[in-house]
Structure formats: C-alpha cells, structure tokens
Write a protein that holds these residues in place. Structure first.
Motif, PDB file in Angstrom:
ATOM      1  N   GLY A  91       0.817  -1.205   0.000  1.00 36.31           N
ATOM      2  CA  GLY A  91       0.000   0.000   0.000  1.00 36.31           C
ATOM      3  C   GLY A  91       0.857   1.264   0.000  1.00 36.31           C
ATOM      4  O   GLY A  91       0.416   2.327  -0.428  1.00 36.31           O
ATOM      5  N   MET A 104       0.613   5.509  -2.053  1.00 33.59           N
ATOM      6  CA  MET A 104       0.386   6.717  -1.259  1.00 33.59           C
ATOM      7  C   MET A 104       1.010   7.943  -1.908  1.00 33.59           C
ATOM      8  O   MET A 104       1.938   7.848  -2.708  1.00 33.59           O
ATOM      9  CB  MET A 104       0.982   6.555   0.145  1.00 33.59           C
ATOM     10  CG  MET A 104       0.453   5.361   0.907  1.00 33.59           C
ATOM     11  SD  MET A 104       0.768   5.505   2.680  1.00 33.59           S
ATOM     12  CE  MET A 104       2.552   5.546   2.740  1.00 33.59           C
ATOM     13  N   GLN A 115       6.128   8.103   6.725  1.00 33.13           N
ATOM     14  CA  GLN A 115       6.483   6.756   7.178  1.00 33.13           C
ATOM     15  C   GLN A 115       8.000   6.544   7.175  1.00 33.13           C
ATOM     16  O   GLN A 115       8.557   5.874   8.045  1.00 33.13           O
ATOM     17  CB  GLN A 115       5.824   5.697   6.280  1.00 33.13           C
ATOM     18  CG  GLN A 115       6.267   4.274   6.635  1.00 33.13           C
ATOM     19  CD  GLN A 115       5.544   3.208   5.828  1.00 33.13           C
ATOM     20  OE1 GLN A 115       4.387   3.363   5.473  1.00 33.13           O
ATOM     21  NE2 GLN A 115       6.231   2.109   5.545  1.00 33.13           N
ATOM     22  N   ARG A 136      -2.832   5.214  11.033  1.00 39.59           N
ATOM     23  CA  ARG A 136      -3.693   5.634   9.944  1.00 39.59           C
ATOM     24  C   ARG A 136      -4.106   7.083  10.192  1.00 39.59           C
ATOM     25  O   ARG A 136      -4.626   7.418  11.262  1.00 39.59           O
ATOM     26  CB  ARG A 136      -4.921   4.719   9.878  1.00 39.59           C
ATOM     27  CG  ARG A 136      -5.712   4.914   8.597  1.00 39.59           C
ATOM     28  CD  ARG A 136      -6.689   3.781   8.305  1.00 39.59           C
ATOM     29  NE  ARG A 136      -7.431   4.101   7.107  1.00 39.59           N
ATOM     30  CZ  ARG A 136      -8.755   4.034   6.999  1.00 39.59           C
ATOM     31  NH1 ARG A 136      -9.486   3.602   8.002  1.00 39.59           N
ATOM     32  NH2 ARG A 136      -9.339   4.368   5.869  1.00 39.59           N
ATOM     33  N   ARG A 169      -0.576   5.067   6.846  1.00 39.73           N
ATOM     34  CA  ARG A 169      -1.514   5.010   5.727  1.00 39.73           C
ATOM     35  C   ARG A 169      -2.498   6.170   5.849  1.00 39.73           C
ATOM     36  O   ARG A 169      -2.759   6.633   6.953  1.00 39.73           O
ATOM     37  CB  ARG A 169      -2.287   3.670   5.736  1.00 39.73           C
ATOM     38  CG  ARG A 169      -1.435   2.424   5.464  1.00 39.73           C
ATOM     39  CD  ARG A 169      -0.934   2.376   4.023  1.00 39.73           C
ATOM     40  NE  ARG A 169      -0.162   1.161   3.760  1.00 39.73           N
ATOM     41  CZ  ARG A 169       1.164   1.066   3.881  1.00 39.73           C
ATOM     42  NH1 ARG A 169       1.877   2.110   4.261  1.00 39.73           N
ATOM     43  NH2 ARG A 169       1.786  -0.060   3.610  1.00 39.73           N
TER      44      ARG A 169
END
Lengths: 106, 259, 160
Positions: free
Chosen positions: B32, B36, B44, B204, B258
């Motif tokens: 994932g 992004m 991250q 998240r 995320r």
C-alpha cells in the motif's frame, strides 16, 4: 509513561545550526467532535510547547486544535555549548510532560 | 429502503467495474506504500517524524516492565527482543496447540500474559497491546513475509480465502471485489490498494492513531454495510492467515503510515 | 468510534452553499455556534498583527497542493532573516480559512534559532487557503499564502 520522541544531534560544531524534532503522543481532541451519545467530546489539547537549552528558553509554540494529533514540531537551534536541551509540553489542564537530550559541542 | 441499498450496490459495482477480474499477477504485488502520496510516504520513511514510532517506543518500555502475579517482564523470558523477536511477526499467525487454532501476534501476547505473567489480558486496540504488538513486529521490519508452513494451519487459511472471496453486506461486495479485481483504480479520491497487511499495527491518518489489522478489517466490513466480526474473532485470524499468504515476499514495514 | 467533526464540518460547507441559495434564515439556525462565531482569515491575521500592514514576501509557506487526508498535513514555513540580535524573526503564525478556528499555531523564535524555519503537521477540515505570517524584530509583518485540495477517504469508520 511519557510517550515522547525527540531528535537532537549528539554532536555538533560550535555555531552550527542543528535541526531539532519533537513529537508527543496526544489525541489533540479538538472540542468540536460529537460523541456517540450526541454530546460534545471535551477539548483536550497540548496548548504550549517549550524548548530550553541549558535552562534558557530558546523556542516555544502556542498550539491550537488545528495541530494534528500526536503533535510534531521541527525547528532549528544554534549549537553554542555542550549541555542539555529540555522539552516541555503543557496541556489544557496545565499538566506537563517532559523530555530531554544532551548535545556535545566542540 | 431495500431498493435503495440495491441501487447503492449497483452504483458501487459500476464505479468499481466489478465485471473485470484481473486479480494480482505475479510481479505486480505491491505494498500500500506504493499507492500513497509522496508526503505520506515521507511521513512513514522518517522514524523521527513517523508517529507510529511513539507506540514502538512505548512497546520497548513495556517489554521490560514486570507484569502480573508472576512479576515477570516479557524480557524476563524472551531477553532482548531485537534478537529473539526478529522475524517472528513475518511468519505469524502461528498454530496454537493449546487451542488447536491459529493465533495472531496480539493473541499470543495476551496468552503469554495469562499463562506466564498471570496478568489480565490487554484490551483490543488499547495503547499497551498495540504498543507491544508494534514493538515485536518492528523487529521484523525489512524482512519478507514468510507464512508459517505448519500443515495444521491449512484449513484455517482456506477458510480465510473463502471469507476473502465471499460477498457480504448490503453492498454485496467481497474483499476480492475491490482488492483483487480493482486495485489501482479509485474509490472516491482514494486509490484502491492490494490490501497487503505489511505494516500493522500502523498509524492511519484517518484514525489519528495506531490501529490493528483487525480494526482495519472491521472498517472494511462496515464500509460494505456488513455486520463486522468482533475483535479477536476466529474469522479475523483466518482472514489474516490468508492475507499474509497472499502478501508472501513483501517486506514488513511496521509501523507503517496510511491515509 | 466517534464521528469526525472535521469531516462533519467539511460536509457542512457544502450544505451551507446549498442553503445560501434561498434559505439563509434556516442557515443561521442550523449552524453550530462555532461556525457562526469564528473570525475570518483576515480578522484572525489582524488580531495577530494588531492591525499593522502585512507585506508579501520574505516568508514562504510550503503546503502540499493535494492532501490525502486532512488530519495530518505537513507544512514548513521559512522566513528570510539573518537571525541576529538586531534583525531576526520573532514569531511565525499560521492561520486557516475554513476550520472551526482560524488559529493553527504560533511559533516563538529567537536569534539562537539560527534559521527561521519551522515544520509541523496540521488539520485541514476541507480544501482551503492557509496563511503564514512572520513578525520581524523591526515590527514588520510578512506573509505567504497557499491552498490545498483535501480529498476525503473512501472508507471511513462506523459511527457507533
């Protein structure tokens, strides 16, 4: 348990401008959210952040609800002398949390 | 009302182009992370600004704290997690002989608490449980997912695959409808990822906190207007078994970020 | 999980525009207290500057033009300044156009900051303008504005 993460270079040259990063676990509850029972969730935010270098305040910030949860602040300082850099976060209730780091200047 | 939901399901099906069944080809498997925005990727990538690291650090402290009537810390048995826990999360869920079922990492931490520390279980999604799970999983960061080969897991993994492919909820969608057949397309403003659990527990932005894979799975079930499985439900662990098998070879990212 | 107020707020803006068409009276009744009470972007800046003139330039606000989630938007503000005792940046403040409150954050700097450069993460309830204002040691104010488009997540959590 203090849940903070600060990043200060361990060593710096005298006069060097160093980058400091500071983060703390905190929900930064805005006071504008509605809970499941339909009532407002009370505001609970970090209101003030200060950084002192060997006891002298060198940087601070006033935070409002628009600062993200788990507030992150990065800024710069001039490395002057070896010593301690202290960080203090103060919430709406006046409660403080702290972190500190040492820097060696040569 | 029922007709309205049917209409909604048709609308979503149209948006997703449900008829296509491309699936994920070999060599197309992607975390994932790759879907992004650069700003979220940067969040991250830097441990000093990744808010998930706050939980990892808390987990490191908890690892060394004596707990329960046995007054023993995780480190009392497992010593230095950086060595003893390295690679462990990459092969979870594991088979738990005591229950005859697969167990996920959070379940293992709570069973350790009960049996070894004689302590109360940590609540699902509590900061302490997320912190310990994140800390242990973080020890496998950068390692490829290599699911356990224990043959006793096979039928639970099969059940997980069946659940992944089963249409549920008022929108009548399966996990596969979006994440196998339509990954890379958009649902609203968001790109549909391939749904590989490479970074849990993860931070998240939507949650503004760290959460578990189970929280994310329950989110998806609510999203398709299905009754979600309870935290700790056997079905969620079976699903995780299948997801980890499906993600085989991708690298552990915990703590991921995320949107 | 609780309803996200920022999202609720974002929805409100659309409703507001709709209502403006012919139901202005209803609008006032339907808005929560804070949505009516919040000062405008310009009013908030005037409060910060004490009414002083704000000039363009000497400060740059970096804000991603397209935001995946408005709950954490990374921003950086840089002001041109030698950061000496005689000539330095005293404060850098950030304001928004459409959140429930106009203030975001105020940084207090000193010559010992070395550079006038700060980064943080902010909440944006919806697509809007963000302004950074720097106060120099000579009492002058300089500003930079940027706007961001905030997309909403497709899958949000339940509200129960």
């Amino acid at each position: 348990m203090a849940r903070t993460l600060v990043n200060v270079p361990k060593v710096a040259k005298q006069g060097e401008v160093v980058e400091i990063k500071a983060m703390i676990a905190h929900p930064m509850e805005t006071g504008y959210r509605i809970g499941p029972n339909g009532s407002n969730i009370a505001r609970d935010i970090i209101r003030r952040f200060t950084c002192t270098y060997n006891g002298e305040e060198v940087f601070s910030a006033d935070l409002f609800p628009a600062v993200s949860a788990n507030p992150f602040i990065a800024f710069t300082l001039v490395a002057t002398t070896s010593g301690t850099i202290d960080f203090t976060w103060t919430d709406d209730a006046g409660k403080t949390q702290t972190a500190s780091a040492t820097i060696t200047v040569n | 009302m029922h007709a309205l939901w049917r209409l909604a399901a048709v609308a979503v099906a149209a948006v997703c182009g449900i008829v296509s069944a491309a699936g994920i080809e070999d060599g197309e498997k992607r975390s994932g992370f790759d879907f992004m925005a650069p700003a979220t990727q940067a969040l991250q990538a830097d441990d000093m600004s990744n808010p998930g690291m706050l939980w990892v650090l808390q987990g490191e402290q908890l690892w060394q704290q004596a707990q329960g009537r046995a007054d023993v810390a995780c480190s009392g048995c497992h010593n230095d997690a950086r060595q003893t826990m390295r690679g462990v999360a990459a092969r979870y869920p594991a088979f738990d002989a005591a229950t005859g079922r697969p167990i996920d990492l959070a379940g293992r931490i709570n069973s350790c608490r009960a049996e070894r520390q004689q302590a109360e279980p940590l609540a699902p999604e509590s900061d302490a449980l997320l912190a310990l799970t994140a800390y242990v999983t973080h020890q496998s960061r950068g390692m490829p997912i290599t699911p356990a080969t224990d043959a006793r897991l096979a039928r639970f993994r099969d059940n997980g695959r069946r659940l992944f492919q089963s249409r549920i909820g008022q929108l009548d969608l399966s996990c596969a409808s979006c994440h196998d057949d339509n990954w890379g397309k958009r649902l609203g403003g968001s790109v549909i990822p391939q749904a590989h659990p490479t970074g849990y527990p993860l931070y998240r932005l939507e949650w503004q906190t760290v959460g578990s894979l189970q929280r994310r799975l329950r989110n998806c079930m609510i999203g398709v207007r299905a009754e979600p499985f309870a935290f700790g439900a056997a079905e969620l662990v079976d699903l995780e078994l299948h997801l980890m098998d499906r993600a085989r070879g991708l690298l552990i990212e915990t703590p991921a970020v995320r949107p | 999980m609780h309803e996200d107020p920022l999202r609720a707020y974002a929805g409100l803006v659309g409703r507001r525009q709709f209502l403006r068409a012919g139901m202005t009276g209803l609008l006032v009744i339907s808005l929560p207290r804070w949505a009516v009470a919040r000062p405008s972007l310009d009013e908030a800046i005037r409060t910060f500057t004490g009414g002083a003139n704000v000039l363009d330039g000497r400060v740059r606000l970096d804000l991603p033009p397209l935001v995946e989630n408005g709950n954490a938007v990374g921003i950086t503000v840089v002001a041109e300044s030698p950061m000496t005792e005689d000539d330095h940046v005293r404060r850098i403040a950030v304001f928004n156009e459409k959140n429930p409150e106009a203030n975001v954050v105020v940084f207090h700097l000193r010559p010992r900051s070395g550079h006038a450069m700060v980064s943080t993460r902010i909440r944006l309830a919806t697509s809007q303008v963000v302004v950074a204002v720097a106060e120099m040691s000579d009492g002058s104010f300089w500003s930079s504005r940027a706007s961001a488009i905030v997309t909403l997540a497709a899958c949000i959590e339940d509200l129960s």
